[in-house]
Design a protein around this motif. Structure first.
Motif, PDB file in Angstrom:
ATOM      1  N   THR A  33     -45.090  -1.196  22.444  1.00  0.00           N
ATOM      2  CA  THR A  33     -45.402  -1.140  23.869  1.00  0.00           C
ATOM      3  C   THR A  33     -44.909  -2.406  24.549  1.00  0.00           C
ATOM      4  O   THR A  33     -45.141  -3.511  24.071  1.00  0.00           O
ATOM      5  N   GLY A  34     -44.200  -2.234  25.647  1.00  0.00           N
ATOM      6  CA  GLY A  34     -43.702  -3.373  26.412  1.00  0.00           C
ATOM      7  C   GLY A  34     -42.356  -3.898  25.971  1.00  0.00           C
ATOM      8  O   GLY A  34     -41.745  -4.692  26.683  1.00  0.00           O
ATOM      9  N   ASP A  35     -41.875  -3.492  24.798  1.00  0.00           N
ATOM     10  CA  ASP A  35     -40.551  -3.926  24.348  1.00  0.00           C
ATOM     11  C   ASP A  35     -39.479  -3.253  25.190  1.00  0.00           C
ATOM     12  O   ASP A  35     -39.596  -2.061  25.499  1.00  0.00           O
ATOM     13  N   PRO A  36     -38.420  -3.977  25.548  1.00  0.00           N
ATOM     14  CA  PRO A  36     -37.303  -3.329  26.240  1.00  0.00           C
ATOM     15  C   PRO A  36     -36.531  -2.458  25.248  1.00  0.00           C
ATOM     16  O   PRO A  36     -36.576  -2.690  24.037  1.00  0.00           O
ATOM     17  N   LEU A  37     -35.837  -1.458  25.759  1.00  0.00           N
ATOM     18  CA  LEU A  37     -34.990  -0.650  24.892  1.00  0.00           C
ATOM     19  C   LEU A  37     -33.884  -1.511  24.330  1.00  0.00           C
ATOM     20  O   LEU A  37     -33.343  -2.379  25.029  1.00  0.00           O
ATOM     21  N   GLN A  38     -33.568  -1.281  23.075  1.00  0.00           N
ATOM     22  CA  GLN A  38     -32.460  -1.977  22.426  1.00  0.00           C
ATOM     23  C   GLN A  38     -31.664  -0.972  21.621  1.00  0.00           C
ATOM     24  O   GLN A  38     -32.113   0.162  21.430  1.00  0.00           O
ATOM     25  N   SER A  39     -30.505  -1.343  21.162  1.00  0.00           N
ATOM     26  CA  SER A  39     -29.694  -0.455  20.329  1.00  0.00           C
ATOM     27  C   SER A  39     -30.205  -0.532  18.902  1.00  0.00           C
ATOM     28  O   SER A  39     -30.196  -1.601  18.290  1.00  0.00           O
ATOM     29  N   CYS A  40     -30.655   0.596  18.382  1.00  0.00           N
ATOM     30  CA  CYS A  40     -31.181   0.674  17.019  1.00  0.00           C
ATOM     31  C   CYS A  40     -30.238   1.511  16.165  1.00  0.00           C
ATOM     32  O   CYS A  40     -29.790   2.579  16.593  1.00  0.00           O
ATOM     33  N   ASN A  41     -29.930   1.034  14.972  1.00  0.00           N
ATOM     34  CA  ASN A  41     -29.097   1.805  14.052  1.00  0.00           C
ATOM     35  C   ASN A  41     -29.791   3.117  13.731  1.00  0.00           C
ATOM     36  O   ASN A  41     -31.011   3.153  13.541  1.00  0.00           O
ATOM     37  N   ALA A  42     -29.002   4.190  13.680  1.00  0.00           N
ATOM     38  CA  ALA A  42     -29.580   5.509  13.467  1.00  0.00           C
ATOM     39  C   ALA A  42     -28.632   6.396  12.675  1.00  0.00           C
ATOM     40  O   ALA A  42     -27.422   6.196  12.682  1.00  0.00           O
ATOM     41  N   GLU A  43     -29.223   7.379  12.003  1.00  0.00           N
ATOM     42  CA  GLU A  43     -28.461   8.412  11.310  1.00  0.00           C
ATOM     43  C   GLU A  43     -29.077   9.759  11.667  1.00  0.00           C
ATOM     44  O   GLU A  43     -30.283   9.958  11.540  1.00  0.00           O
ATOM     45  N   LEU A  44     -28.244  10.660  12.142  1.00  0.00           N
ATOM     46  CA  LEU A  44     -28.673  12.022  12.447  1.00  0.00           C
ATOM     47  C   LEU A  44     -28.183  12.926  11.324  1.00  0.00           C
ATOM     48  O   LEU A  44     -26.982  13.005  11.063  1.00  0.00           O
ATOM     49  N   ARG A  45     -29.125  13.580  10.645  1.00  0.00           N
ATOM     50  CA  ARG A  45     -28.794  14.494   9.546  1.00  0.00           C
ATOM     51  C   ARG A  45     -29.174  15.910   9.973  1.00  0.00           C
ATOM     52  O   ARG A  45     -30.347  16.210  10.130  1.00  0.00           O
ATOM     53  N   ARG A  46     -28.145  16.749  10.170  1.00  0.00           N
ATOM     54  CA  ARG A  46     -28.365  18.139  10.607  1.00  0.00           C
ATOM     55  C   ARG A  46     -28.244  19.069   9.412  1.00  0.00           C
ATOM     56  O   ARG A  46     -27.460  18.822   8.506  1.00  0.00           O
ATOM     57  N   ARG A  47     -29.023  20.150   9.456  1.00  0.00           N
ATOM     58  CA  ARG A  47     -28.975  21.152   8.399  1.00  0.00           C
ATOM     59  C   ARG A  47     -28.645  22.519   8.996  1.00  0.00           C
ATOM     60  O   ARG A  47     -28.878  22.758  10.176  1.00  0.00           O
ATOM     61  N   ASP A  48     -28.148  23.392   8.170  1.00  0.00           N
ATOM     62  CA  ASP A  48     -27.722  24.722   8.620  1.00  0.00           C
ATOM     63  C   ASP A  48     -28.870  25.576   9.131  1.00  0.00           C
ATOM     64  O   ASP A  48     -28.646  26.530   9.876  1.00  0.00           O
ATOM     65  N   ASP A  49     -30.107  25.270   8.758  1.00  0.00           N
ATOM     66  CA  ASP A  49     -31.243  26.098   9.175  1.00  0.00           C
ATOM     67  C   ASP A  49     -31.771  25.750  10.566  1.00  0.00           C
ATOM     68  O   ASP A  49     -32.797  26.261  10.998  1.00  0.00           O
ATOM     69  N   GLY A  50     -31.059  24.862  11.291  1.00  0.00           N
ATOM     70  CA  GLY A  50     -31.470  24.499  12.644  1.00  0.00           C
ATOM     71  C   GLY A  50     -32.382  23.287  12.702  1.00  0.00           C
ATOM     72  O   GLY A  50     -32.802  22.882  13.775  1.00  0.00           O
ATOM     73  N   THR A  51     -32.697  22.706  11.552  1.00  0.00           N
ATOM     74  CA  THR A  51     -33.521  21.502  11.538  1.00  0.00           C
ATOM     75  C   THR A  51     -32.621  20.273  11.463  1.00  0.00           C
ATOM     76  O   THR A  51     -31.458  20.355  11.076  1.00  0.00           O
ATOM     77  N   ALA A  52     -33.180  19.154  11.854  1.00  0.00           N
ATOM     78  CA  ALA A  52     -32.454  17.880  11.792  1.00  0.00           C
ATOM     79  C   ALA A  52     -33.458  16.754  11.622  1.00  0.00           C
ATOM     80  O   ALA A  52     -34.636  16.889  11.978  1.00  0.00           O
ATOM     81  N   THR A  53     -32.989  15.653  11.078  1.00  0.00           N
ATOM     82  CA  THR A  53     -33.785  14.445  10.956  1.00  0.00           C
ATOM     83  C   THR A  53     -33.004  13.302  11.569  1.00  0.00           C
ATOM     84  O   THR A  53     -31.829  13.112  11.265  1.00  0.00           O
TER      85      THR A  53
END
Length: 118
Positions: free
Chosen positions: A40-60
């Protein structure tokens, strides 16, 4: 899959002009950064991320939130439905942006197009 690359590469928050970037993709998964705030109160920053998509329509979406911690956000058909936190998850849509809130103060901004099922 091209839509995922474009969507993950260029988005901006109208308030803070944070940008999601794409470092690489294999057509199913994408590495890059997303705007996030871990407390709470932190400014937005660039965070490293990985998007893992699956064929069943789910993602993490795995986001590095500092101090070696990673927050996993789980999606079904482009909608966030839970996370690796036991705290409440809510979200709202702002134009082409999905803004995810995890109590008490985490915030993540994700381009909706990156989560669309093919």
């Amino acid at each position: 899959m091209y839509r995922l690359a474009i969507a993950f590469a260029l988005i901006s928050s109208p308030v803070l002009a944070q940008v999601a970037t794409q470092a690489g993709t294999d057509g199913q998964n994408a590495l890059g950064t997303v705007p996030c705030a871990a407390k709470t109160g932190d400014p937005l920053q660039s965070c490293n991320a990985e998007l893992r998509r699956r064929d069943d329509g789910t993602a993490t979406l795995a986001v590095a939130i500092g101090n070696g911690n990673v927050r996993n956000i789980y999606f079904t058909d482009g909608v966030p439905d839970s996370s690796s936190s036991t705290s409440q998850l809510t979200y709202e849509t702002r134009g082409d942006l999905l803004v995810i809130f995890i109590e008490p103060g985490e915030v993540y901004e994700i381009p909706k197009a990156a989560l669309n099922t093919q």
